[in-house]
Scaffold this active site. Structure first.
Site, PDB file in Angstrom:
ATOM      1  N   GLN A  17       3.333   0.631   0.035  1.00 15.86           N
ATOM      2  CA  GLN A  17       3.315  -0.592  -0.778  1.00 15.86           C
ATOM      3  C   GLN A  17       2.415  -0.570  -2.010  1.00 15.86           C
ATOM      4  O   GLN A  17       2.820  -0.991  -3.091  1.00 15.86           O
ATOM      5  CB  GLN A  17       2.927  -1.802   0.096  1.00 15.86           C
ATOM      6  CG  GLN A  17       3.013  -3.100  -0.656  1.00 15.86           C
ATOM      7  CD  GLN A  17       2.610  -4.346   0.123  1.00 15.86           C
ATOM      8  OE1 GLN A  17       2.320  -5.365  -0.458  1.00 15.86           O
ATOM      9  NE2 GLN A  17       2.600  -4.304   1.434  1.00 15.86           N
ATOM     10  N   GLU A 139      -3.188  -2.014   4.523  1.00 16.00           N
ATOM     11  CA  GLU A 139      -3.512  -3.364   4.045  1.00 16.00           C
ATOM     12  C   GLU A 139      -4.677  -4.047   4.774  1.00 16.00           C
ATOM     13  O   GLU A 139      -5.674  -4.427   4.174  1.00 16.00           O
ATOM     14  CB  GLU A 139      -2.247  -4.236   4.178  1.00 16.00           C
ATOM     15  CG  GLU A 139      -2.439  -5.727   3.945  1.00 16.00           C
ATOM     16  CD  GLU A 139      -2.769  -6.060   2.496  1.00 16.00           C
ATOM     17  OE1 GLU A 139      -2.082  -5.555   1.607  1.00 16.00           O
ATOM     18  OE2 GLU A 139      -3.708  -6.843   2.275  1.00 16.00           O
ATOM     19  N   ASP A 168      -2.841  -4.181  -0.657  1.00 14.97           N
ATOM     20  CA  ASP A 168      -1.801  -3.297  -1.211  1.00 14.97           C
ATOM     21  C   ASP A 168      -1.347  -3.768  -2.592  1.00 14.97           C
ATOM     22  O   ASP A 168      -1.583  -3.103  -3.602  1.00 14.97           O
ATOM     23  CB  ASP A 168      -0.595  -3.269  -0.271  1.00 14.97           C
ATOM     24  CG  ASP A 168      -0.829  -2.363   0.923  1.00 14.97           C
ATOM     25  OD1 ASP A 168      -1.658  -1.451   0.811  1.00 14.97           O
ATOM     26  OD2 ASP A 168      -0.178  -2.566   1.957  1.00 14.97           O
ATOM     27  N   GLY A 247     -14.184 -23.558  -4.758  1.00 16.35           N
ATOM     28  CA  GLY A 247     -14.871 -23.853  -6.018  1.00 16.35           C
ATOM     29  C   GLY A 247     -15.749 -25.083  -5.926  1.00 16.35           C
ATOM     30  O   GLY A 247     -16.149 -25.506  -4.830  1.00 16.35           O
ATOM     31  N   GLY A 248     -16.045 -25.657  -7.064  1.00 16.20           N
ATOM     32  CA  GLY A 248     -16.968 -26.786  -7.114  1.00 16.20           C
ATOM     33  C   GLY A 248     -16.317 -28.127  -6.802  1.00 16.20           C
ATOM     34  O   GLY A 248     -17.012 -29.148  -6.739  1.00 16.20           O
TER      35      GLY A 248
HETATM   36  N1  COA Z   1       7.188  17.140  -0.575  1.00 16.62           N
HETATM   37  C1  COA Z   1       6.403  17.747   0.335  1.00 16.62           C
HETATM   38  N2  COA Z   1       5.355  17.132   0.942  1.00 16.62           N
HETATM   39  C2  COA Z   1       5.111  15.857   0.605  1.00 16.62           C
HETATM   40  C3  COA Z   1       5.899  15.164  -0.338  1.00 16.62           C
HETATM   41  C4  COA Z   1       6.975  15.866  -0.946  1.00 16.62           C
HETATM   42  N3  COA Z   1       7.785  15.289  -1.835  1.00 16.62           N
HETATM   43  N4  COA Z   1       5.426  13.899  -0.450  1.00 16.62           N
HETATM   44  C5  COA Z   1       4.375  13.812   0.395  1.00 16.62           C
HETATM   45  N5  COA Z   1       4.189  14.980   1.023  1.00 16.62           N
HETATM   46  C6  COA Z   1       3.166  15.302   2.020  1.00 16.62           C
HETATM   47  C7  COA Z   1       1.771  15.155   1.503  1.00 16.62           C
HETATM   48  O1  COA Z   1       1.433  16.255   0.703  1.00 16.62           O
HETATM   49  C8  COA Z   1       0.979  15.092   2.801  1.00 16.62           C
HETATM   50  O2  COA Z   1       0.824  16.399   3.318  1.00 16.62           O
HETATM   51  P1  COA Z   1      -0.559  16.952   3.927  1.00 16.62           P
HETATM   52  O3  COA Z   1      -1.096  15.892   4.837  1.00 16.62           O
HETATM   53  O4  COA Z   1      -0.132  18.178   4.654  1.00 16.62           O
HETATM   54  O5  COA Z   1      -1.477  17.220   2.808  1.00 16.62           O
HETATM   55  C9  COA Z   1       1.953  14.393   3.752  1.00 16.62           C
HETATM   56  O6  COA Z   1       3.203  14.372   3.069  1.00 16.62           O
HETATM   57  C10 COA Z   1       1.608  12.986   4.181  1.00 16.62           C
HETATM   58  O7  COA Z   1       1.074  12.205   3.118  1.00 16.62           O
HETATM   59  P2  COA Z   1       0.066  11.021   3.450  1.00 16.62           P
HETATM   60  O8  COA Z   1      -0.244  10.294   2.217  1.00 16.62           O
HETATM   61  O9  COA Z   1      -1.109  11.571   4.202  1.00 16.62           O
HETATM   62  O10 COA Z   1       0.952  10.086   4.389  1.00 16.62           O
HETATM   63  P3  COA Z   1       0.578   9.388   5.786  1.00 16.62           P
HETATM   64  O11 COA Z   1       1.835   8.763   6.238  1.00 16.62           O
HETATM   65  O12 COA Z   1      -0.063  10.331   6.752  1.00 16.62           O
HETATM   66  O13 COA Z   1      -0.480   8.272   5.404  1.00 16.62           O
HETATM   67  C11 COA Z   1      -1.265   6.337   4.199  1.00 16.62           C
HETATM   68  C12 COA Z   1      -0.061   7.084   4.801  1.00 16.62           C
HETATM   69  C13 COA Z   1      -0.748   5.133   3.463  1.00 16.62           C
HETATM   70  C14 COA Z   1      -2.200   5.890   5.347  1.00 16.62           C
HETATM   71  C15 COA Z   1      -2.031   7.284   3.245  1.00 16.62           C
HETATM   72  O14 COA Z   1      -1.116   7.776   2.295  1.00 16.62           O
HETATM   73  C16 COA Z   1      -3.188   6.628   2.516  1.00 16.62           C
HETATM   74  O15 COA Z   1      -4.248   6.376   3.090  1.00 16.62           O
HETATM   75  N6  COA Z   1      -3.005   6.381   1.206  1.00 16.62           N
HETATM   76  C17 COA Z   1      -4.031   5.854   0.347  1.00 16.62           C
HETATM   77  C18 COA Z   1      -4.264   4.391   0.575  1.00 16.62           C
HETATM   78  C19 COA Z   1      -3.016   3.576   0.446  1.00 16.62           C
HETATM   79  O16 COA Z   1      -2.332   3.583  -0.546  1.00 16.62           O
HETATM   80  N7  COA Z   1      -2.763   2.816   1.514  1.00 16.62           N
HETATM   81  C20 COA Z   1      -1.808   1.743   1.477  1.00 16.62           C
HETATM   82  C21 COA Z   1      -0.452   2.139   1.611  1.00 16.62           C
HETATM   83  S1  COA Z   1       0.496   0.677   1.406  1.00 16.62           S
END
Ligand code: COA
Length: 415
Positions: A17, A139, A168, A247-248
């Protein structure tokens, strides 16, 4: 009509998001947003909370309007080469992977800067540098760590998260402002830069008034507009304030006609000092206009609970819309508690494009929230979200790949 961000090309490496809300805004302002997704699955939200089997979810479609989608395995060497070409030809890369994911893929800030010194690299992370910098965040984690949850809810209840996605979508908004600001600075420097928005920081920015209150509390030990005053106790941290105004001008949520059966038959009522006389007249308490216990705002503070209870006796005799009309005719600030159903059916919000109906080839017609920011010279036309990989061939061809090369990439499952 031209668009404000015409000519700006965004490499959209966002998912879920926070990042997608940012790039969607940029797309609405006219940027060419190319969403890079993994082949086969794409953004995880495509399949989350599905209401129609086989169709992209509303979660995805409502966060990814006006974008193009390409599939690309960016861990495959040939996929990395495609990404490098995109980096060379795009203005901004936006990502919200877990900390370190982009680096692990081989695309550090230094590498991106080497490939394209004009590129702006914009990131959402859960936290800024510090003890939690490596944590994944969603979030509600941001709401809890950014000061929102500890200050939301009733004084005798648990901390509470809000329905507004301030962690988000709130961070997406902050990031979008950072990106256009960096684009503006690039006009004079010719250089790209890193733009970071952490979800904790963004929530805290939206909780600025609570940091104000923390310092007032530390100095005076009391906050007279909070429901804890005058009978409750204040601790050493800003407490939950229920529905008190931030607020106030004191305010509260009051019951309206039908509250017994309708969970949204309420109105937010603000006892604004400037219209105290009108308030007293409307609720039939004219004697309060000059009474020493009520005449001045300070006198009213220890009596707010009983004042609002008296106003509520009046609001309970009106529907929330009747109360809104009557109170506004006296310039008394108030707002009916609108359900999401009522909001989505509101014709005026449809007329302004804030609520839009969008047609999608798989799911058919659905409602979405349009661009809340209205530019008079750059009108937003909301178009549907892309299907997974819908624009892969088109984008690769624009990048100079031949039909044969594209077929090879597909055969090797790189796209
Ligand atoms: N091709 C190949 N690999 C890809 C890719 C693509 N097109 N797109 C993503 N990936 C890989 C990433 O490189 C990562 O690999 P790695 O862990 O081996 O380095 C993997 O996919 C997973 O990415 P990640 O962002 O860790 O996803 P997740 O599902 O494990 O975590 C979140 C999701 C949201 C918790 C995390 O992305 C996060 O904390 N983001 C920052 C904060 C944020 O935006 N949070 C709110 C989301 S609404």
């Amino acid at each position: 009509m031209s668009k404000a961000l015409d000519g700006v090309r965004i490499l959209d490496f966002t998912h879920v998001q926070s990042g997608p809300t940012c790039t969607q805004l940029l797309a609405w302002f006219g940027a060419d947003v190319i969403k890079v997704e993994r082949a086969g699955e794409g953004d995880a939200t495509r399949g989350q909370l599905r209401d129609i089997p086989g169709a992209d979810s509303l979660y995805f479609t409502m966060l990814n309007h006006n974008k193009r989608s390409i599939t690309l395995d960016t861990k495959n060497p040939k996929g990395k080469a495609v990404l490098e070409t995109m980096i060379k030809t795009c203005d901004v890369l936006v990502e919200n992977f877990a900390p370190g994911a982009l680096d692990r893929m081989g695309f550090t800030w230094e590498r991106i800067n080497e490939l394209n010194p004009r590129m702006i690299v914009a990131s959402v992370k859960g936290f800024g540098p510090g003890p939690y910098q490596d944590c994944k965040v969603y979030e509600n984690v941001a709401q809890c760590t950014g000061g929102s949850a500890s200050t939301t809810g009733f004084e005798d209840g648990t901390p509470m998260v809000t329905g507004a996605q301030i962690g988000d979508s709130g961070t997406g908004l902050h990031l979008a402002l950072g990106i256009v600001t960096a684009l503006y600075q690039r006009n004079s420097t010719g250089r790209g830069q890193k733009v970071n928005a952490s979800m904790q920081d963004s929530v805290l920015n939206l909780c600025r008034v609570k940091v104000r209150d923390q310092q007032r509390l530390a100095r005076t030990g009391v906050m007279e507009e909070y429901p804890q005053y005058p009978n409750g106790k204040f601790g050493d941290a800003v407490p939950r304030a229920g529905n008190a105004s931030g607020g106030g001008q004191p305010g509260s949520i009051l019951k309206c006609k039908g509250w017994e059966t309708d969970p949204n038959a309420y109105i937010y009522f603000i006892a604004q000092a400037a219209v105290w006389g009108s308030i007293c007249k409307v609720i039939g308490k004219e004697e309060w206009i000059t009474h020493p216990d009520y005449a001045k705002p300070r006198d009213r503070l220890p009596r707010l609970a009983s004042i609002f209870a008296t106003v509520e006796e009046w609001t309970k005799t009106k529907t929330k819309f009747e109360a809104m009309d009557i109170l506004n005719s006296f310039d008394i600030p108030c707002g009916p508690i609108l359900s999401i159903k009522e909001i989505t059916e509101d014709q005026s919000l449809r007329d302004t494009g804030t609520i839009v109906e969008v047609d999608h080839p798989v799911r058919g017609k659905y409602l979405s929230v349009g661009n809340p920011i209205k530019l008079s010279d750059s009108k937003t036309e909301v178009t549907r979200s892309p299907l997974l990989g819908e624009h892969t061939e088109e984008v690769l061809a624009q990048l100079g790949y031949s039909a044969e090369q594209i077929a090879d990439l597909r055969a090797e499952k790189v796209i």
